[in-house]
Scaffold this motif. Structure first.
Motif, PDB file in Angstrom:
ATOM      1  N   ASP A   1      -1.628   4.732  18.960  1.00  0.00           N
ATOM      2  CA  ASP A   1      -2.368   5.260  17.863  1.00  0.00           C
ATOM      3  C   ASP A   1      -2.556   4.215  16.825  1.00  0.00           C
ATOM      4  O   ASP A   1      -1.651   3.196  16.673  1.00  0.00           O
ATOM      5  CB  ASP A   1      -1.506   6.231  17.173  1.00  0.00           C
ATOM      6  N   PRO A   2      -3.607   4.487  15.886  1.00  0.00           N
ATOM      7  CA  PRO A   2      -3.686   3.455  14.918  1.00  0.00           C
ATOM      8  C   PRO A   2      -2.647   3.491  13.931  1.00  0.00           C
ATOM      9  O   PRO A   2      -2.175   4.338  13.616  1.00  0.00           O
ATOM     10  CB  PRO A   2      -5.089   3.643  14.349  1.00  0.00           C
ATOM     11  N   PRO A   3      -2.485   2.434  13.006  1.00  0.00           N
ATOM     12  CA  PRO A   3      -1.384   2.424  12.095  1.00  0.00           C
ATOM     13  C   PRO A   3      -2.170   2.904  10.812  1.00  0.00           C
ATOM     14  O   PRO A   3      -3.504   3.278  10.941  1.00  0.00           O
ATOM     15  CB  PRO A   3      -1.203   0.771  11.556  1.00  0.00           C
ATOM     16  N   PRO A   4      -1.502   3.346   9.730  1.00  0.00           N
ATOM     17  CA  PRO A   4      -2.127   4.034   8.623  1.00  0.00           C
ATOM     18  C   PRO A   4      -3.095   3.081   8.205  1.00  0.00           C
ATOM     19  O   PRO A   4      -2.803   2.015   7.883  1.00  0.00           O
ATOM     20  CB  PRO A   4      -1.045   4.463   7.643  1.00  0.00           C
ATOM     21  N   ASP A   5      -4.209   3.734   7.353  1.00  0.00           N
ATOM     22  CA  ASP A   5      -5.167   2.953   7.059  1.00  0.00           C
ATOM     23  C   ASP A   5      -4.787   2.066   5.609  1.00  0.00           C
ATOM     24  O   ASP A   5      -5.358   0.963   5.089  1.00  0.00           O
ATOM     25  CB  ASP A   5      -6.431   3.553   6.727  1.00  0.00           C
ATOM     26  N   LEU A   6      -4.107   2.733   4.847  1.00  0.00           N
ATOM     27  CA  LEU A   6      -3.480   2.491   3.518  1.00  0.00           C
ATOM     28  C   LEU A   6      -2.063   2.751   3.377  1.00  0.00           C
ATOM     29  O   LEU A   6      -1.567   3.853   3.634  1.00  0.00           O
ATOM     30  CB  LEU A   6      -4.303   3.357   2.489  1.00  0.00           C
ATOM     31  N   ALA A   7      -1.384   1.610   2.754  1.00  0.00           N
ATOM     32  CA  ALA A   7       0.194   1.831   2.338  1.00  0.00           C
ATOM     33  C   ALA A   7       0.124   1.507   0.962  1.00  0.00           C
ATOM     34  O   ALA A   7      -0.693   0.686   0.407  1.00  0.00           O
ATOM     35  CB  ALA A   7       0.877   0.798   3.238  1.00  0.00           C
ATOM     36  N   ILE A   8       1.296   2.001   0.468  1.00  0.00           N
ATOM     37  CA  ILE A   8       1.481   1.901  -0.980  1.00  0.00           C
ATOM     38  C   ILE A   8       2.841   1.350  -1.232  1.00  0.00           C
ATOM     39  O   ILE A   8       3.723   1.814  -0.647  1.00  0.00           O
ATOM     40  CB  ILE A   8       1.440   3.230  -1.913  1.00  0.00           C
ATOM     41  N   GLU A   9       2.859   0.135  -1.960  1.00  0.00           N
ATOM     42  CA  GLU A   9       4.147  -0.677  -2.188  1.00  0.00           C
ATOM     43  C   GLU A   9       4.244  -0.295  -3.920  1.00  0.00           C
ATOM     44  O   GLU A   9       3.595  -0.699  -4.682  1.00  0.00           O
ATOM     45  CB  GLU A   9       4.106  -1.806  -1.770  1.00  0.00           C
ATOM     46  N   ILE A  10       5.574   0.233  -4.250  1.00  0.00           N
ATOM     47  CA  ILE A  10       5.809   0.207  -5.665  1.00  0.00           C
ATOM     48  C   ILE A  10       6.922  -0.721  -5.792  1.00  0.00           C
ATOM     49  O   ILE A  10       8.043  -0.763  -5.635  1.00  0.00           O
ATOM     50  CB  ILE A  10       6.538   1.589  -6.086  1.00  0.00           C
ATOM     51  N   ASP A  11       6.657  -1.901  -6.647  1.00  0.00           N
ATOM     52  CA  ASP A  11       7.647  -3.152  -6.642  1.00  0.00           C
ATOM     53  C   ASP A  11       7.900  -3.003  -8.090  1.00  0.00           C
ATOM     54  O   ASP A  11       7.399  -3.630  -8.852  1.00  0.00           O
ATOM     55  CB  ASP A  11       6.733  -4.404  -6.537  1.00  0.00           C
ATOM     56  N   LEU A  12       9.335  -2.562  -8.154  1.00  0.00           N
ATOM     57  CA  LEU A  12       9.958  -2.441  -9.290  1.00  0.00           C
ATOM     58  C   LEU A  12      11.508  -3.275  -9.254  1.00  0.00           C
ATOM     59  O   LEU A  12      12.037  -3.809 -10.605  1.00  0.00           O
ATOM     60  CB  LEU A  12      10.409  -1.272  -9.679  1.00  0.00           C
ATOM     61  N   THR A  13      11.982  -3.641  -8.075  1.00  0.00           N
ATOM     62  CA  THR A  13      13.114  -4.266  -7.832  1.00  0.00           C
ATOM     63  C   THR A  13      13.007  -5.475  -6.979  1.00  0.00           C
ATOM     64  O   THR A  13      11.965  -5.443  -5.988  1.00  0.00           O
ATOM     65  CB  THR A  13      14.380  -3.270  -7.573  1.00  0.00           C
ATOM     66  N   HIS A  14      13.754  -6.393  -6.986  1.00  0.00           N
ATOM     67  CA  HIS A  14      13.849  -7.519  -5.996  1.00  0.00           C
ATOM     68  C   HIS A  14      14.021  -6.967  -4.470  1.00  0.00           C
ATOM     69  O   HIS A  14      14.878  -6.190  -4.378  1.00  0.00           O
ATOM     70  CB  HIS A  14      14.665  -8.518  -6.263  1.00  0.00           C
ATOM     71  N   SER A  15      13.323  -7.512  -3.566  1.00  0.00           N
ATOM     72  CA  SER A  15      13.490  -7.375  -2.328  1.00  0.00           C
ATOM     73  C   SER A  15      13.812  -8.701  -1.577  1.00  0.00           C
ATOM     74  O   SER A  15      13.174  -9.597  -1.761  1.00  0.00           O
ATOM     75  CB  SER A  15      12.471  -6.771  -1.566  1.00  0.00           C
ATOM     76  N   SER A  16      14.864  -8.426  -0.448  1.00  0.00           N
ATOM     77  CA  SER A  16      15.051  -9.787   0.087  1.00  0.00           C
ATOM     78  C   SER A  16      14.228 -10.148   1.403  1.00  0.00           C
ATOM     79  O   SER A  16      14.043 -11.097   2.069  1.00  0.00           O
ATOM     80  CB  SER A  16      16.696  -9.696   0.730  1.00  0.00           C
ATOM     81  N   VAL A  17      13.391  -9.190   1.541  1.00  0.00           N
ATOM     82  CA  VAL A  17      12.507  -9.147   2.879  1.00  0.00           C
ATOM     83  C   VAL A  17      10.925  -8.970   2.285  1.00  0.00           C
ATOM     84  O   VAL A  17      10.784  -8.306   1.245  1.00  0.00           O
ATOM     85  CB  VAL A  17      12.612  -8.073   3.591  1.00  0.00           C
TER      86      VAL A  17
END
Length: 214
Positions: free
Chosen positions: A120-136
């Motif tokens: 199956d295809p991946p989702p067409d749109l993803a949402i990222e809420i960036d409020l904190t630090h991520s190591s990845v």
């Protein structure tokens, strides 16, 4: 080595584990399948576990509502899968989007409860809420998963990124919504102590209709 699972840390904290096998990652996904926390991000042996802040969840919910309302006003079909875990064993990556939607490929998954990215295809749109630090690097994971478009909310700004052969590039226009000025959704993301959520959504719908009349 013996590993003990404990109660997830308080909201806003995170833990990073290195050298985690794909099998262990899948075991953890199974263990926490019915628990909204911790959120797990896996990238080639690195596993990040994070508990989102209430602020994070509120922005995510608000943007998700705006996207849904926009699709309705534009008479577009859409399928939202919220924070579904998307993963690829061949790529050794896994990610829970803050919100995600099928839009262009909605007909391909309509009526399905189980989606397999191998066919199956991946989702067409993803949402990222960036409020904190991520190591990845979250965008590296989305690129491996071949998600065509990612919207990022950071420092009260909405940025659009479209996938190319060399990675994501920032764009003024959305692949899903074409030339519609979706960056203006940021106006309706701002918290307002004088106006309720549904009132803001009604105001947003009126704005969308005014744009369609231009």
């Amino acid at each position: 080595m013996t590993q003990t699972l404990v109660t997830p840390p308080e909201a806003g904290s995170y833990m990073v584990l290195y050298g985690v096998s794909w099998e262990m990652y899948e075991q953890l996904l199974t263990i926490f399948a019915e628990n909204p926390t911790p959120r797990m991000t896996y990238y080639k042996g690195t596993l990040e576990l994070m508990t989102p802040l209430p602020e994070h969840e509120r922005y995510s919910w608000t943007l998700g509502r705006l996207i849904t309302a926009l699709s309705e006003e534009l008479e577009m079909e859409i399928c939202g899968l919220k924070s579904t875990t998307w993963r690829s064993q061949p790529k050794a990556v896994g990610k829970e989007a803050d919100e995600c939607f099928y839009i262009q490929n909605e007909p391909a998954i309509r009526g399905k409860l189980k989606i397999n990215l191998a066919v199956d295809p991946p989702p067409d749109l993803a949402i990222e809420i960036d409020l904190t630090h991520s190591s990845v690097n979250q965008m590296d994971i989305y690129a491996e998963l071949k998600v065509p478009e990612v919207w990022r909310w950071q420092q009260r700004k909405l940025s659009l990124y479209c996938l190319t052969e060399t990675g994501y590039v920032e764009s003024e226009n959305s692949l899903a919504f074409g030339s519609f000025p979706v960056k203006e959704l940021a106006r309706f993301m701002q918290l307002d102590s004088e106006k309720g959520e549904n009132a803001r959504l009604r105001e947003f719908r009126q704005w969308v209709r005014s744009q369609l009349q231009l």
